[in-house]
Scaffold this motif. Structure first.
Motif, PDB file in Angstrom:
ATOM      1  N   SER A  30       0.839  -1.196   0.000  1.00  0.00           N
ATOM      2  CA  SER A  30       0.000   0.000   0.000  1.00  0.00           C
ATOM      3  C   SER A  30       0.877   1.251   0.000  1.00  0.00           C
ATOM      4  O   SER A  30       1.921   1.278   0.660  1.00  0.00           O
ATOM      5  N   VAL A  31       0.430   2.263  -0.717  1.00  0.00           N
ATOM      6  CA  VAL A  31       1.177   3.516  -0.822  1.00  0.00           C
ATOM      7  C   VAL A  31       0.343   4.645  -0.233  1.00  0.00           C
ATOM      8  O   VAL A  31      -0.861   4.737  -0.495  1.00  0.00           O
ATOM      9  N   TYR A  32       1.010   5.504   0.533  1.00  0.00           N
ATOM     10  CA  TYR A  32       0.327   6.633   1.171  1.00  0.00           C
ATOM     11  C   TYR A  32       1.047   7.931   0.842  1.00  0.00           C
ATOM     12  O   TYR A  32       2.282   7.985   0.841  1.00  0.00           O
ATOM     13  N   LEU A  33       0.252   8.965   0.590  1.00  0.00           N
ATOM     14  CA  LEU A  33       0.764  10.315   0.381  1.00  0.00           C
ATOM     15  C   LEU A  33       0.203  11.172   1.504  1.00  0.00           C
ATOM     16  O   LEU A  33      -1.015  11.225   1.701  1.00  0.00           O
ATOM     17  N   GLY A  34       1.089  11.820   2.274  1.00  0.00           N
ATOM     18  CA  GLY A  34       0.639  12.575   3.440  1.00  0.00           C
ATOM     19  C   GLY A  34       1.190  13.988   3.487  1.00  0.00           C
ATOM     20  O   GLY A  34       2.269  14.260   2.953  1.00  0.00           O
ATOM     21  N   VAL A  35       0.423  14.879   4.128  1.00  0.00           N
ATOM     22  CA  VAL A  35       0.859  16.260   4.329  1.00  0.00           C
ATOM     23  C   VAL A  35       0.623  16.636   5.786  1.00  0.00           C
ATOM     24  O   VAL A  35      -0.190  16.020   6.486  1.00  0.00           O
ATOM     25  N   LEU A  36       1.336  17.653   6.234  1.00  0.00           N
ATOM     26  CA  LEU A  36       1.136  18.149   7.591  1.00  0.00           C
ATOM     27  C   LEU A  36      -0.232  18.802   7.706  1.00  0.00           C
ATOM     28  O   LEU A  36      -0.618  19.618   6.868  1.00  0.00           O
ATOM     29  N   HIS A  37      -0.954  18.449   8.744  1.00  0.00           N
ATOM     30  CA  HIS A  37      -2.244  19.086   9.019  1.00  0.00           C
ATOM     31  C   HIS A  37      -2.434  19.138  10.526  1.00  0.00           C
ATOM     32  O   HIS A  37      -2.515  18.094  11.182  1.00  0.00           O
ATOM     33  N   GLN A  38      -2.453  20.366  11.053  1.00  0.00           N
ATOM     34  CA  GLN A  38      -2.570  20.562  12.489  1.00  0.00           C
ATOM     35  C   GLN A  38      -1.465  19.785  13.210  1.00  0.00           C
ATOM     36  O   GLN A  38      -0.298  20.025  12.966  1.00  0.00           O
ATOM     37  N   GLN A  39      -1.808  18.852  14.080  1.00  0.00           N
ATOM     38  CA  GLN A  39      -0.769  18.138  14.844  1.00  0.00           C
ATOM     39  C   GLN A  39      -0.496  16.738  14.317  1.00  0.00           C
ATOM     40  O   GLN A  39      -0.007  15.873  15.051  1.00  0.00           O
ATOM     41  N   GLY A  40      -0.788  16.492  13.051  1.00  0.00           N
ATOM     42  CA  GLY A  40      -0.587  15.154  12.522  1.00  0.00           C
ATOM     43  C   GLY A  40      -0.346  15.135  11.029  1.00  0.00           C
ATOM     44  O   GLY A  40      -0.083  16.159  10.401  1.00  0.00           O
ATOM     45  N   VAL A  41      -0.429  13.933  10.470  1.00  0.00           N
ATOM     46  CA  VAL A  41      -0.248  13.720   9.037  1.00  0.00           C
ATOM     47  C   VAL A  41      -1.614  13.391   8.435  1.00  0.00           C
ATOM     48  O   VAL A  41      -2.266  12.433   8.850  1.00  0.00           O
ATOM     49  N   LEU A  42      -2.023  14.182   7.472  1.00  0.00           N
ATOM     50  CA  LEU A  42      -3.282  13.937   6.777  1.00  0.00           C
ATOM     51  C   LEU A  42      -2.998  13.119   5.520  1.00  0.00           C
ATOM     52  O   LEU A  42      -2.180  13.509   4.690  1.00  0.00           O
ATOM     53  N   ILE A  43      -3.662  11.986   5.382  1.00  0.00           N
ATOM     54  CA  ILE A  43      -3.498  11.153   4.192  1.00  0.00           C
ATOM     55  C   ILE A  43      -4.360  11.745   3.076  1.00  0.00           C
ATOM     56  O   ILE A  43      -5.583  11.792   3.185  1.00  0.00           O
ATOM     57  N   VAL A  44      -3.705  12.195   1.996  1.00  0.00           N
ATOM     58  CA  VAL A  44      -4.427  12.822   0.885  1.00  0.00           C
ATOM     59  C   VAL A  44      -4.542  11.904  -0.326  1.00  0.00           C
ATOM     60  O   VAL A  44      -5.302  12.205  -1.261  1.00  0.00           O
ATOM     61  N   HIS A  45      -3.802  10.803  -0.316  1.00  0.00           N
ATOM     62  CA  HIS A  45      -3.907   9.829  -1.409  1.00  0.00           C
ATOM     63  C   HIS A  45      -3.473   8.464  -0.886  1.00  0.00           C
ATOM     64  O   HIS A  45      -2.532   8.362  -0.099  1.00  0.00           O
ATOM     65  N   HIS A  46      -4.172   7.435  -1.318  1.00  0.00           N
ATOM     66  CA  HIS A  46      -3.900   6.079  -0.844  1.00  0.00           C
ATOM     67  C   HIS A  46      -4.102   5.123  -2.017  1.00  0.00           C
ATOM     68  O   HIS A  46      -5.174   5.087  -2.624  1.00  0.00           O
ATOM     69  N   VAL A  47      -3.072   4.363  -2.333  1.00  0.00           N
ATOM     70  CA  VAL A  47      -3.154   3.342  -3.375  1.00  0.00           C
ATOM     71  C   VAL A  47      -3.154   1.974  -2.704  1.00  0.00           C
ATOM     72  O   VAL A  47      -2.253   1.666  -1.914  1.00  0.00           O
ATOM     73  N   PHE A  48      -4.154   1.179  -3.006  1.00  0.00           N
ATOM     74  CA  PHE A  48      -4.263  -0.139  -2.385  1.00  0.00           C
ATOM     75  C   PHE A  48      -3.104  -1.060  -2.790  1.00  0.00           C
ATOM     76  O   PHE A  48      -2.540  -0.935  -3.881  1.00  0.00           O
ATOM     77  N   ARG A  49      -2.782  -1.971  -1.914  1.00  0.00           N
ATOM     78  CA  ARG A  49      -1.855  -3.051  -2.219  1.00  0.00           C
ATOM     79  C   ARG A  49      -2.429  -3.844  -3.393  1.00  0.00           C
ATOM     80  O   ARG A  49      -3.615  -4.191  -3.388  1.00  0.00           O
ATOM     81  N   PRO A  50      -1.633  -4.113  -4.408  1.00  0.00           N
ATOM     82  CA  PRO A  50      -2.166  -4.744  -5.627  1.00  0.00           C
ATOM     83  C   PRO A  50      -2.399  -6.253  -5.480  1.00  0.00           C
ATOM     84  O   PRO A  50      -1.710  -7.079  -6.089  1.00  0.00           O
ATOM     85  N   ASP A  51      -3.358  -6.623  -4.658  1.00  0.00           N
ATOM     86  CA  ASP A  51      -3.766  -8.017  -4.543  1.00  0.00           C
ATOM     87  C   ASP A  51      -5.272  -8.050  -4.313  1.00  0.00           C
ATOM     88  O   ASP A  51      -5.943  -7.023  -4.382  1.00  0.00           O
TER      89      ASP A  51
END
Length: 254
Positions: free
Chosen positions: A100-121
């Motif tokens: 699985s692939v995750y794209l994250g950005v800073l948001h407030q006090q954490g990491v906001l996931i803005v894109h998620h690609v499923f594991r290819p199975d």
């Protein structure tokens, strides 16, 4: 029909008025255009000015949109551009890594996931776009904390709960860990946030060489690690993806 809040509607109307036509307007012009009493218009403008959404020229007393509104708008555009630039590269990373692939950005006090690609199975998976991850324990969070001073401040000043026995919570150890992240250009999370899972992430920079996000993979420890170490091929794939997205955003020497 849901009730609206009149003061918010009026504040939004003020901002729209300042955004179109004449860039700078006086109090009387704003009040007249919106059919408001001068006192009401002045109260709205004063509040918007305190929040940075409106600025007043000292000489003429006229009003214009403020820097805070511009910052919010740029943040919105930056996140959407980041996601658009990363789509192809993150799909490729999921295929090459099998995770699985995750794209994250800073948001407030954490990491906001803005894109998620499923594991290819064919396994059942849940889309995590919009989810928040902690800064101090995840690979994405460590990368952002290592390269973004604002993220570092949030991580050090906020709570750092121990999710597992491997989570680093002490400030000194955490800052030393970030030094390692900067030195090698990527961050790891081997069962520091979730038992049985490991992650690796790398920073994404824009044309100003500013950190705008992080990309990483997450998978079962037995697939992502060899012993206690992350598989070098996967680390290289994540770093290559981060460099590719950075180049597409205009960054040089990535």
């Amino acid at each position: 029909m849901a009730r609206t809040i009149q003061s918010l509607e009026r504040a939004a109307a003020v901002l729209r008025l300042l955004a179109g036509g004449e860039r700078r307007l006086g109090l009387s012009e704003i009040a007249s255009a919106l059919d408001l009493a001068k006192g009401t218009a002045h109260g709205l403008l004063r509040t918007l000015q305190q929040e940075g959404f409106v600025e007043q020229e000292q000489v003429t007393g006229r009003y214009q949109l403020g820097a805070e509104l511009l910052r919010l708008g740029n943040s919105y555009l930056d996140v959407h551009e980041l996601r658009a630039r990363a789509l192809v590269w993150t799909d490729d990373l999921a295929r090459s890594s099998g995770e699985s692939v995750y794209l994250g950005v800073l948001h407030q006090q954490g990491v906001l996931i803005v894109h998620h690609v499923f594991r290819p199975d064919d396994s059942r998976q849940v889309l995590e776009v919009g989810a928040m991850q902690p800064l101090h324990s995840t690979a994405l969070g460590k990368v952002l904390s290592a390269y973004d001073p604002v993220a570092l401040s949030e991580a050090l000043e906020g709570e750092r709960p121990a999710f597992t026995e491997r989570t680093v919570t002490e400030p000194d150890r955490f800052e030393k860990l970030l030094e390692t992240v900067r030195a090698r250009g990527w961050a790891a999370d081997v069962e520091e946030t979730w038992d049985g899972l490991a992650s690796v992430a790398a920073p994404i920079h824009d044309r100003r060489r500013m950190p705008v996000g992080a990309v990483g993979i997450t998978g079962a420890v037995e697939r992502v690690c060899e012993g206690d170490e992350l598989i070098p091929r996967l680390v290289a794939a994540v770093r290559d993806t981060a460099r590719a997205v950075s180049r597409d955003l205009g960054a040089q020497r990535f």
